[in-house]
Design a protein around this motif. Structure first.
Motif, PDB file in Angstrom:
ATOM      1  N   ILE A 207     -32.269   9.229  11.612  1.00 42.74           N
ATOM      2  CA  ILE A 207     -32.884   9.983  10.116  1.00 42.74           C
ATOM      3  C   ILE A 207     -31.228   9.448   9.253  1.00 42.74           C
ATOM      4  O   ILE A 207     -31.128   8.406   8.737  1.00 42.74           O
ATOM      5  CB  ILE A 207     -32.675  11.467   9.710  1.00 42.74           C
ATOM      6  CG1 ILE A 207     -34.633  11.876  10.557  1.00 42.74           C
ATOM      7  CG2 ILE A 207     -33.204  11.559   8.331  1.00 42.74           C
ATOM      8  CD1 ILE A 207     -35.409  13.513  10.337  1.00 42.74           C
ATOM      9  N   TYR A 208     -30.389   9.952   9.958  1.00 37.87           N
ATOM     10  CA  TYR A 208     -28.666   9.330   9.444  1.00 37.87           C
ATOM     11  C   TYR A 208     -28.677   7.519   9.501  1.00 37.87           C
ATOM     12  O   TYR A 208     -28.346   7.099   8.359  1.00 37.87           O
ATOM     13  CB  TYR A 208     -27.582  10.587  10.001  1.00 37.87           C
ATOM     14  CG  TYR A 208     -28.295  11.658   9.678  1.00 37.87           C
ATOM     15  CD1 TYR A 208     -27.352  12.323   7.586  1.00 37.87           C
ATOM     16  CD2 TYR A 208     -28.690  11.998  10.413  1.00 37.87           C
ATOM     17  CE1 TYR A 208     -27.582  13.185   7.583  1.00 37.87           C
ATOM     18  CE2 TYR A 208     -28.610  13.809   9.921  1.00 37.87           C
ATOM     19  CZ  TYR A 208     -28.019  14.667   8.673  1.00 37.87           C
ATOM     20  OH  TYR A 208     -28.736  15.600   8.467  1.00 37.87           O
ATOM     21  N   MET A 209     -29.716   7.519  10.461  1.00 39.50           N
ATOM     22  CA  MET A 209     -29.188   6.045  10.288  1.00 39.50           C
ATOM     23  C   MET A 209     -30.084   4.881   9.937  1.00 39.50           C
ATOM     24  O   MET A 209     -29.531   3.918   9.387  1.00 39.50           O
ATOM     25  CB  MET A 209     -29.072   5.804  12.661  1.00 39.50           C
ATOM     26  CG  MET A 209     -28.352   6.545  13.405  1.00 39.50           C
ATOM     27  SD  MET A 209     -28.652   5.437  14.911  1.00 39.50           S
ATOM     28  CE  MET A 209     -28.333   4.114  15.207  1.00 39.50           C
ATOM     29  N   LEU A 210     -31.437   5.248   9.735  1.00 37.70           N
ATOM     30  CA  LEU A 210     -31.960   4.476   8.883  1.00 37.70           C
ATOM     31  C   LEU A 210     -31.539   4.925   7.072  1.00 37.70           C
ATOM     32  O   LEU A 210     -31.916   3.879   6.395  1.00 37.70           O
ATOM     33  CB  LEU A 210     -33.521   5.423   8.815  1.00 37.70           C
ATOM     34  CG  LEU A 210     -34.174   5.167  10.062  1.00 37.70           C
ATOM     35  CD1 LEU A 210     -35.627   5.839  10.248  1.00 37.70           C
ATOM     36  CD2 LEU A 210     -34.886   3.563  10.161  1.00 37.70           C
ATOM     37  N   VAL A 211     -31.583   5.690   7.069  1.00 37.05           N
ATOM     38  CA  VAL A 211     -30.751   6.032   5.842  1.00 37.05           C
ATOM     39  C   VAL A 211     -29.535   5.155   4.773  1.00 37.05           C
ATOM     40  O   VAL A 211     -29.275   4.675   4.202  1.00 37.05           O
ATOM     41  CB  VAL A 211     -29.864   8.183   4.944  1.00 37.05           C
ATOM     42  CG1 VAL A 211     -29.861   7.782   4.186  1.00 37.05           C
ATOM     43  CG2 VAL A 211     -31.829   9.051   4.722  1.00 37.05           C
ATOM     44  N   ASP A 212     -28.229   4.902   6.278  1.00 34.75           N
ATOM     45  CA  ASP A 212     -27.459   4.504   5.704  1.00 34.75           C
ATOM     46  C   ASP A 212     -27.543   2.990   6.634  1.00 34.75           C
ATOM     47  O   ASP A 212     -26.468   2.366   7.005  1.00 34.75           O
ATOM     48  CB  ASP A 212     -26.135   5.572   6.315  1.00 34.75           C
ATOM     49  CG  ASP A 212     -25.504   6.727   5.559  1.00 34.75           C
ATOM     50  OD1 ASP A 212     -26.349   6.196   4.313  1.00 34.75           O
ATOM     51  OD2 ASP A 212     -25.531   7.546   5.769  1.00 34.75           O
ATOM     52  N   LYS A 213     -28.797   2.439   7.294  1.00 40.80           N
ATOM     53  CA  LYS A 213     -28.503   1.185   7.942  1.00 40.80           C
ATOM     54  C   LYS A 213     -27.595   0.322   7.344  1.00 40.80           C
ATOM     55  O   LYS A 213     -27.280  -0.469   7.791  1.00 40.80           O
ATOM     56  CB  LYS A 213     -29.633   1.064   8.544  1.00 40.80           C
ATOM     57  CG  LYS A 213     -30.638   0.743   7.509  1.00 40.80           C
ATOM     58  CD  LYS A 213     -32.379   0.395   7.516  1.00 40.80           C
ATOM     59  CE  LYS A 213     -33.646   0.084   6.482  1.00 40.80           C
ATOM     60  NZ  LYS A 213     -33.284  -1.023   5.272  1.00 40.80           N
TER      61      LYS A 213
END
Length: 435
Positions: A207-213
């Motif tokens: 989730i955090y990787m996708l939000v700040d990709k």
């Protein structure tokens, strides 16, 4: 005293350190391979949630981009609403959470469809084993009677006693071993719990990787440009972009292709009223993800399940699978995947065998895109080297030539005698094929 990074003694020292480090890595990789593999396995167990999270984020990048850039933002733009940075961040969170929710819904649906069918199939198979034995016995008797063969008394007694012996074997040998089977299942359940724990943590990480990709990508580029010269950094970034295009195109296309094949298989074998339709369709669809060998890996156990119920339907199923795989390999697969890998059939087989031998089933699936990336990079280096030498870089220029001219670097045709011999050989081969 001011420290200078361009000092030649510093360059020598760094070079010597890198040579020693590379020698140590080579030594441990060649002579201590077991210790190295154990270390990699230990590191993988520690980083498993991060690895799972990265894989989930990579797979879900396409759905997130689709919902954000093709659905939500165009919908609001039609109404004349534009979003600033905070608004875009809210939209990104909504798209990411919705994609994660869809992933868990699909997994739950898949398990709930497959698990009851699998339990029913195994239960039915165990309960029908004595009936299968009787059917087999009657089939053998019918063949013997048809050909007028004489059966010895001992053989007849053996055939008549086989169903009872099989039933006794199940009750006396299999059932007492259930305790041992349950112990093995408990250890397997423990591994399953660990996998689920890592998968759930990985889903949170994704989730955090996708939000700040975009931030992760930008910082990765900053690191590359800070370490490497601009030329090498650009080459590395371009190679990573090519790798991403190859992997994403192959994985997304293969998943879509396998889903279509699974649905087609379910529709056709349901119309043909074959047993275990849902279970067999799932097996065929899932194994179809593995290139080249996957369809056959799925067809063998499926055909065996149908054979136990109806041998004639098993024959129909094998014929249908051959037709289905020809349709997939020659029509559907190329339409969806295109030439995403650029590998020949020979290289596909080699990459699957290497990947499967080193990393099992995941290696069989990922071996093809990994090999495609390495293959493309190697040939890019070869083409670049040929261009620097002012030599032809296209393969067609090297077909049926004698050599390259040492001064002009242009292809030299074969001598007349050799070309005539080649033509004669080709004509004789054509005649042999016709005959």
């Amino acid at each position: 005293m001011k420290f200078r990074w361009d000092n030649r003694y510093l360059h020598w020292g760094v070079t010597a350190f890198l040579v020693i480090a590379a020698s140590m890595v080579f030594y441990y990789g060649f002579f201590q391979i077991n210790s190295l593999l154990n270390g990699i396995h230990f590191l993988f167990r520690i980083l498993a949630p991060i690895i799972y999270g990265s894989a989930i984020a990579y797979i879900l990048t396409s759905p997130v981009n689709f919902f954000e850039n093709k659905v939500i933002i165009p919908l609001f733009r039609k109404k004349g609403i534009e979003f600033q940075k905070k608004g875009r961040s809210v939209i990104r969170w909504v798209c990411v959470l919705f994609s994660i929710f869809l992933m868990f819904v699909l997994i739950y649906t898949f398990v709930m469809l497959l698990l009851p069918q699998l339990v029913d199939s195994i239960t039915s198979l165990i309960n029908n084993i004595p009936r299968y034995a009787v059917i087999t016995e009657n089939w053998i008797y019918s063949i013997i009677e048809k050909h007028g063969w004489e059966m010895q008394k001992e053989t007849q007694e053996l055939l008549e006693a086989t169903p009872k012996q099989l039933q006794n074997f199940l009750s006396t040998s299999i059932l007492p071993q259930l305790q041992e089977i349950l112990k093995n299942l408990s250890s397997g359940l423990f591994d399953l719990v660990i996998f689920l724990k890592n998968f759930l943590i990985g889903a949170i990480v994704s989730i955090y990787m996708l939000v700040d990709k975009e931030i992760f990508i930008a910082k990765s580029k900053m690191v590359m440009y800070s370490i490497l010269p601009s030329k090498w950094a650009n080459a590395f970034i371009h190679s990573m972009r090519f790798t991403d295009n190859t992997f994403s195109g192959f994985i997304n296309g293969k998943l879509l292709d396998s889903a279509i094949i699974g649905v087609l298989c379910y529709v056709v074998i349901s119309i043909m009223k074959m047993p275990y339709a849902l279970l067999i369709s799932v097996i065929v669809g899932v194994t179809n993800v593995i290139p080249f060998f996957g369809p056959y890996l799925g067809a063998i156990p499926s055909a065996f399940l149908i054979l136990l119920v109806n041998p004639l339907k098993c024959l129909y199923f094998v014929i249908f699978i051959l037709i289905l795989q020809q349709f997939d390999g020659n029509i559907l697969g190329p339409k969806i995947l295109g030439n995403s890998t650029g590998l020949s059939s020979f290289m596909v087989i080699v990459s699957i065998l290497l990947g499967g031998g080193l990393f099992g089933i995941p290696g069989m699936f990922l071996g093809v895109p990994i090999c495609a990336v390495i293959y493309a990079m190697v040939w890019a280096m070869i083409s670049s080297s040929l261009q620097k030498k002012e030599m032809p870089a296209k393969m067609e220029s090297y077909l049926n030539i004698d050599c390259l001219d040492e001064t002009t670097h242009q292809p030299v045709p074969m001598p007349a005698k050799a070309s005539r011999t080649v033509r004669r050989t080709e004509k004789s081969e054509k005649k042999k094929r016709k005959s």
